[in-house]
Write a protein that holds these residues in place. Sequence first.
Motif, PDB file in Angstrom:
ATOM      1  N   GLY A  81      17.530 140.032  38.479  1.00 23.25           N
ATOM      2  CA  GLY A  81      16.177 140.445  38.133  1.00 23.25           C
ATOM      3  C   GLY A  81      15.771 141.780  38.709  1.00 23.25           C
ATOM      4  O   GLY A  81      14.621 142.212  38.545  1.00 23.25           O
ATOM      5  N   ALA A  82      16.686 142.466  39.391  1.00 25.00           N
ATOM      6  CA  ALA A  82      16.367 143.753  40.001  1.00 25.00           C
ATOM      7  C   ALA A  82      16.411 144.863  38.960  1.00 25.00           C
ATOM      8  O   ALA A  82      17.235 144.836  38.042  1.00 25.00           O
ATOM      9  CB  ALA A  82      17.360 144.065  41.119  1.00 25.00           C
ATOM     10  N   PRO A  83      15.546 145.868  39.091  1.00 24.14           N
ATOM     11  CA  PRO A  83      15.566 146.987  38.151  1.00 24.14           C
ATOM     12  C   PRO A  83      16.695 147.968  38.456  1.00 24.14           C
ATOM     13  O   PRO A  83      17.056 148.177  39.622  1.00 24.14           O
ATOM     14  CB  PRO A  83      14.204 147.648  38.372  1.00 24.14           C
ATOM     15  N   VAL A  84      17.237 148.567  37.402  1.00 20.84           N
ATOM     16  CA  VAL A  84      18.185 149.667  37.556  1.00 20.84           C
ATOM     17  C   VAL A  84      17.393 150.972  37.561  1.00 20.84           C
ATOM     18  O   VAL A  84      16.581 151.212  36.649  1.00 20.84           O
ATOM     19  CB  VAL A  84      19.211 149.678  36.402  1.00 20.84           C
ATOM     20  N   LEU A  85      17.621 151.793  38.563  1.00 28.34           N
ATOM     21  CA  LEU A  85      16.902 153.058  38.705  1.00 28.34           C
ATOM     22  C   LEU A  85      17.872 154.216  38.541  1.00 28.34           C
ATOM     23  O   LEU A  85      18.962 154.219  39.132  1.00 28.34           O
ATOM     24  CB  LEU A  85      16.222 153.140  40.071  1.00 28.34           C
ATOM     25  N   LEU A  86      17.466 155.233  37.771  1.00 26.12           N
ATOM     26  CA  LEU A  86      18.328 156.379  37.479  1.00 26.12           C
ATOM     27  C   LEU A  86      17.463 157.614  37.282  1.00 26.12           C
ATOM     28  O   LEU A  86      16.367 157.532  36.709  1.00 26.12           O
ATOM     29  CB  LEU A  86      19.138 156.108  36.199  1.00 26.12           C
ATOM     30  N   HIS A  87      17.974 158.772  37.716  1.00 30.79           N
ATOM     31  CA  HIS A  87      17.255 160.021  37.438  1.00 30.79           C
ATOM     32  C   HIS A  87      17.310 160.297  35.931  1.00 30.79           C
ATOM     33  O   HIS A  87      18.373 160.182  35.315  1.00 30.79           O
ATOM     34  CB  HIS A  87      17.893 161.170  38.211  1.00 30.79           C
ATOM     35  N   PRO A  88      16.199 160.655  35.307  1.00 29.81           N
ATOM     36  CA  PRO A  88      16.178 160.808  33.846  1.00 29.81           C
ATOM     37  C   PRO A  88      17.117 161.884  33.311  1.00 29.81           C
ATOM     38  O   PRO A  88      17.517 161.817  32.142  1.00 29.81           O
ATOM     39  CB  PRO A  88      14.710 161.138  33.538  1.00 29.81           C
ATOM     40  N   ASP A  89      17.482 162.863  34.124  1.00 22.00           N
ATOM     41  CA  ASP A  89      18.405 163.898  33.650  1.00 22.00           C
ATOM     42  C   ASP A  89      19.789 163.340  33.352  1.00 22.00           C
ATOM     43  O   ASP A  89      20.608 164.015  32.706  1.00 22.00           O
ATOM     44  CB  ASP A  89      18.519 165.027  34.669  1.00 22.00           C
ATOM     45  N   ASP A  90      20.074 162.139  33.822  1.00 23.17           N
ATOM     46  CA  ASP A  90      21.378 161.535  33.573  1.00 23.17           C
ATOM     47  C   ASP A  90      21.371 160.521  32.428  1.00 23.17           C
ATOM     48  O   ASP A  90      22.379 159.848  32.191  1.00 23.17           O
ATOM     49  CB  ASP A  90      21.926 160.868  34.847  1.00 23.17           C
ATOM     50  N   LEU A  91      20.279 160.439  31.698  1.00 21.35           N
ATOM     51  CA  LEU A  91      20.239 159.492  30.580  1.00 21.35           C
ATOM     52  C   LEU A  91      21.308 159.768  29.519  1.00 21.35           C
ATOM     53  O   LEU A  91      21.887 158.808  28.973  1.00 21.35           O
ATOM     54  CB  LEU A  91      18.849 159.488  29.946  1.00 21.35           C
ATOM     55  N   PRO A  92      21.641 161.035  29.196  1.00 18.67           N
ATOM     56  CA  PRO A  92      22.724 161.241  28.225  1.00 18.67           C
ATOM     57  C   PRO A  92      24.051 160.628  28.678  1.00 18.67           C
ATOM     58  O   PRO A  92      24.789 160.069  27.858  1.00 18.67           O
ATOM     59  CB  PRO A  92      22.807 162.767  28.114  1.00 18.67           C
TER      60      PRO A  92
END
Length: 209
Positions: A81-92
Amino acid sequence: MAAWIERVVTSGTFALDGGVWDVDNNVWIVGDDTEAVVIDAAHDADAIAEALGGRRLLAIVSTHAHNDHVNAAPALAERTGAPVLLHPDDLPLWKLTHPDRAPEGELADGQVITVAGTALTVLHTPGHAPGAVCLYAPALGTVFTGDTLFAGGPGATGRSFSDFPTIIRSIEGRLLSLAPDTAVRPGHGDGTTVGDEAPHLDAWIARGH
């Protein structure tokens, strides 16, 4: 109780630009007896969940979105149930591995993630990947560097989405300014310290890779 650091080593493959390589990844767990965060859910959600035990997982923090650092993130998120967190510049990059599922949250430079009373500050350190981040935990005397800085030099920049001058600027401006005795805990291999790596900056620049 104060937070502590655990390392789980998982094995799998890294794939990009048509190449595939066998890799061992460091999965870092920071927390205490009751709660934790995972840094880079690589390859094996079962092994990571086993190391967590019954602790509440607050977040799955991705230092960048190369497949070997995020391939187990959705399974671990669904399990805990934990969220995955990522910097948006790495979405591609993320979409290359998980085209049908987005991370639950974004990371931003200067953001503070708190676990077991311990602050992890997000440092945006592009170069190895556009959205690469490091996590600085001054109370633990540690910076988690993903694939930005290793024992022996910068992370690789010879593939898509990477840039050597950018990673050098990130390391020089964001990491080598930390206290020399700060432990560097990377995404692969053994650790080092800021003080051990700082004298080699000029040699890395001359080498150009």
